[in-house]
Motif scaffolding. Structure first.
Motif, PDB file in Angstrom:
ATOM      1  N   ASP A  86       0.832  -1.211   0.000  1.00 40.83           N
ATOM      2  CA  ASP A  86       0.000   0.000   0.000  1.00 40.83           C
ATOM      3  C   ASP A  86       0.867   1.262   0.000  1.00 40.83           C
ATOM      4  OD1 ASP A  86       0.706  -0.696   2.684  1.00 40.83           O
ATOM      5  OD2 ASP A  86      -0.836   0.670   3.455  1.00 40.83           O
ATOM      6  N   VAL A  87       2.002   1.233   0.669  1.00 42.88           N
ATOM      7  CA  VAL A  87       2.924   2.377   0.655  1.00 42.88           C
ATOM      8  C   VAL A  87       3.637   2.458  -0.694  1.00 42.88           C
ATOM      9  CG1 VAL A  87       5.031   3.356   1.652  1.00 42.88           C
ATOM     10  CG2 VAL A  87       3.251   2.446   3.145  1.00 42.88           C
ATOM     11  N   ALA A  88       4.110   1.325  -1.192  1.00 44.27           N
ATOM     12  CA  ALA A  88       4.838   1.302  -2.466  1.00 44.27           C
ATOM     13  C   ALA A  88       3.979   1.792  -3.625  1.00 44.27           C
ATOM     14  CB  ALA A  88       5.368  -0.100  -2.751  1.00 44.27           C
ATOM     15  N   ALA A  89       2.687   1.558  -3.582  1.00 46.82           N
ATOM     16  CA  ALA A  89       1.797   2.001  -4.658  1.00 46.82           C
ATOM     17  C   ALA A  89       1.780   3.526  -4.760  1.00 46.82           C
ATOM     18  CB  ALA A  89       0.389   1.483  -4.419  1.00 46.82           C
ATOM     19  N   LYS A  90       1.774   4.197  -3.626  1.00 43.71           N
ATOM     20  CA  LYS A  90       1.729   5.669  -3.628  1.00 43.71           C
ATOM     21  C   LYS A  90       3.109   6.300  -3.698  1.00 43.71           C
ATOM     22  CE  LYS A  90      -0.827   6.005   0.180  1.00 43.71           C
ATOM     23  NZ  LYS A  90      -1.638   6.625   1.241  1.00 43.71           N
ATOM     24  N   TYR A  91       4.132   5.555  -3.336  1.00 45.12           N
ATOM     25  CA  TYR A  91       5.490   6.096  -3.254  1.00 45.12           C
ATOM     26  C   TYR A  91       6.329   5.561  -4.404  1.00 45.12           C
ATOM     27  CZ  TYR A  91      10.142   7.015  -1.275  1.00 45.12           C
ATOM     28  OH  TYR A  91      11.430   7.414  -1.077  1.00 45.12           O
ATOM     29  N   GLN A  92       6.188   6.186  -5.552  1.00 45.81           N
ATOM     30  CA  GLN A  92       6.939   5.790  -6.733  1.00 45.81           C
ATOM     31  C   GLN A  92       8.121   6.722  -6.976  1.00 45.81           C
ATOM     32  OE1 GLN A  92       3.824   6.028  -9.612  1.00 45.81           O
ATOM     33  NE2 GLN A  92       2.646   4.406  -8.641  1.00 45.81           N
ATOM     34  N   ALA A  93       7.991   7.948  -6.503  1.00 47.73           N
ATOM     35  CA  ALA A  93       9.025   8.951  -6.756  1.00 47.73           C
ATOM     36  C   ALA A  93       9.232   9.837  -5.538  1.00 47.73           C
ATOM     37  CB  ALA A  93       8.639   9.816  -7.955  1.00 47.73           C
ATOM     38  N   TYR A  94      10.440  10.325  -5.418  1.00 50.18           N
ATOM     39  CA  TYR A  94      10.794  11.315  -4.406  1.00 50.18           C
ATOM     40  C   TYR A  94      10.671  12.662  -5.084  1.00 50.18           C
ATOM     41  CZ  TYR A  94      13.190  12.165   0.073  1.00 50.18           C
ATOM     42  OH  TYR A  94      13.515  12.500   1.362  1.00 50.18           O
ATOM     43  N   PHE A  95      10.001  13.613  -4.461  1.00 43.48           N
ATOM     44  CA  PHE A  95       9.727  14.898  -5.076  1.00 43.48           C
ATOM     45  C   PHE A  95      10.209  16.000  -4.141  1.00 43.48           C
ATOM     46  CE2 PHE A  95       7.115  18.467  -6.438  1.00 43.48           C
ATOM     47  CZ  PHE A  95       7.149  18.339  -7.819  1.00 43.48           C
ATOM     48  N   ILE A  96      11.101  16.838  -4.636  1.00 43.49           N
ATOM     49  CA  ILE A  96      11.673  17.927  -3.841  1.00 43.49           C
ATOM     50  C   ILE A  96      11.333  19.237  -4.533  1.00 43.49           C
ATOM     51  CG2 ILE A  96      13.790  18.966  -2.944  1.00 43.49           C
ATOM     52  CD1 ILE A  96      15.100  16.152  -3.331  1.00 43.49           C
ATOM     53  N   GLY A 116       3.214   9.569  -6.388  1.00 44.58           N
ATOM     54  CA  GLY A 116       2.952   8.438  -7.254  1.00 44.58           C
ATOM     55  C   GLY A 116       1.699   8.628  -8.076  1.00 44.58           C
ATOM     56  N   PHE A 117       1.640   7.901  -9.174  1.00 38.45           N
ATOM     57  CA  PHE A 117       0.478   7.889 -10.038  1.00 38.45           C
ATOM     58  C   PHE A 117      -0.290   6.617  -9.713  1.00 38.45           C
ATOM     59  CE2 PHE A 117       3.330  10.778 -12.060  1.00 38.45           C
ATOM     60  CZ  PHE A 117       2.533  11.688 -12.745  1.00 38.45           C
ATOM     61  N   VAL A 118      -1.458   6.775  -9.115  1.00 42.51           N
ATOM     62  CA  VAL A 118      -2.265   5.646  -8.676  1.00 42.51           C
ATOM     63  C   VAL A 118      -3.629   5.741  -9.339  1.00 42.51           C
ATOM     64  CG1 VAL A 118      -3.232   4.440  -6.676  1.00 42.51           C
ATOM     65  CG2 VAL A 118      -1.074   5.693  -6.447  1.00 42.51           C
ATOM     66  N   GLY A 119      -3.919   4.780 -10.217  1.00 45.00           N
ATOM     67  CA  GLY A 119      -5.171   4.856 -10.971  1.00 45.00           C
ATOM     68  C   GLY A 119      -5.150   6.123 -11.812  1.00 45.00           C
ATOM     69  N   GLY A 120      -6.159   6.930 -11.702  1.00 45.42           N
ATOM     70  CA  GLY A 120      -6.228   8.200 -12.419  1.00 45.42           C
ATOM     71  C   GLY A 120      -5.871   9.386 -11.564  1.00 45.42           C
ATOM     72  N   LYS A 121      -5.116   9.149 -10.485  1.00 44.09           N
ATOM     73  CA  LYS A 121      -4.760  10.221  -9.547  1.00 44.09           C
ATOM     74  C   LYS A 121      -3.251  10.338  -9.397  1.00 44.09           C
ATOM     75  CE  LYS A 121      -8.965  10.905  -7.611  1.00 44.09           C
ATOM     76  NZ  LYS A 121      -9.653  12.151  -7.580  1.00 44.09           N
ATOM     77  N   ASP A 126       3.597  13.078   2.558  1.00 54.78           N
ATOM     78  CA  ASP A 126       4.779  13.594   3.249  1.00 54.78           C
ATOM     79  C   ASP A 126       5.742  12.433   3.491  1.00 54.78           C
ATOM     80  OD1 ASP A 126       3.843  12.190   5.512  1.00 54.78           O
ATOM     81  OD2 ASP A 126       3.080  13.995   6.498  1.00 54.78           O
ATOM     82  N   VAL A 127       6.908  12.697   4.074  1.00 50.22           N
ATOM     83  CA  VAL A 127       7.903  11.634   4.237  1.00 50.22           C
ATOM     84  C   VAL A 127       7.497  10.594   5.280  1.00 50.22           C
ATOM     85  CG1 VAL A 127       9.852  12.962   3.354  1.00 50.22           C
ATOM     86  CG2 VAL A 127       9.350  12.989   5.809  1.00 50.22           C
ATOM     87  N   GLY A 128       6.418  10.837   6.001  1.00 52.76           N
ATOM     88  CA  GLY A 128       5.870   9.840   6.921  1.00 52.76           C
ATOM     89  C   GLY A 128       4.795   8.990   6.275  1.00 52.76           C
ATOM     90  N   ALA A 129       4.574   9.172   4.962  1.00 57.46           N
ATOM     91  CA  ALA A 129       3.585   8.433   4.157  1.00 57.46           C
ATOM     92  C   ALA A 129       2.150   8.859   4.439  1.00 57.46           C
ATOM     93  CB  ALA A 129       3.752   6.925   4.311  1.00 57.46           C
ATOM     94  N   HIS A 130       1.958  10.065   4.989  1.00 56.23           N
ATOM     95  CA  HIS A 130       0.612  10.597   5.205  1.00 56.23           C
ATOM     96  C   HIS A 130       0.188  11.348   3.945  1.00 56.23           C
ATOM     97  CE1 HIS A 130       2.598  10.519   9.220  1.00 56.23           C
ATOM     98  NE2 HIS A 130       1.495   9.843   9.504  1.00 56.23           N
TER      99      HIS A 130
END
Length: 172
Positions: A86-96, A116-121, A126-130
């Motif tokens: 579930d974290v890996a799906a949303k965390y595809q890239a680091y963005f600064i 991350g690109f998840v479905g059509g979104k 944040d760095v805590g995955a929130h």
């Protein structure tokens, strides 16, 4: 005769200096620069912190912008093995981003994020995955050479962050 030759030489040097200075002035006054992956790689770390772990970056899949005022936006794909699905799906890239940005109707303050690109979104965390926000994405079927990650100028202004053919628009 020597005086005329010296004046021609001095004039030629002044003209050459002016011609060389003109592009520098245009660059300094001109606009933002989209970085090539090799240029973005020089600014990004080999591994990044996210949700209590260190993840290696995929620097070959990086992109960025250097704004005319010297501030940067940088992004790189990350290797998310070791993260829950579930974290890996949303965390595809680091963005600064060193400046606030707008994604659709959402404001993103300067900072470091997971994206991350998840479905059509397009999902930003944040760095805590929130979750910070998510916005609709588009698809560019006319894109000739899709890459895992790239930034391009948007024809209507601002920029597009791409993951393959999917993209999200953003601006300062």
């Amino acid at each position: 005769m020597r005086f005329q030759a010296m004046m021609k030489f001095t004039g030629a040097v002044a003209l050459a200096a002016a011609m060389m200075a003109a592009p520098m002035q245009l660059l300094a006054q001109g606009g933002d620069t989209i970085l090539k992956p090799a240029d973005a790689q020089k600014l990004l770390p080999a591994s990044v912190y996210y949700k209590a772990q260190s993840a290696p970056t995929q620097l070959r899949n990086s992109a960025g912008i250097k704004f005319a005022d010297g501030y940067y936006v940088l992004s790189t794909m990350v290797d998310t093995s070791g993260y829950s699905s579930d974290v890996a799906a949303k965390y595809q890239a680091y963005f600064i981003t060193e400046v606030p940005l707008k994604f659709g109707g959402e404001n993103l303050p300067a900072g470091v994020y997971g994206a991350g690109f998840v479905g059509g979104k397009f999902v930003v965390t944040d760095v805590g995955a929130h979750d910070v926000f998510s916005v609709e994405t588009g698809s560019d079927d006319a894109l000739k050479r899709p890459m895992p990650l790239q930034i391009m100028a948007d024809p209507s202004g601002g920029f597009r962050l791409y993951a393959g053919r999917k993209f999200v628009k953003f601006a300062r």
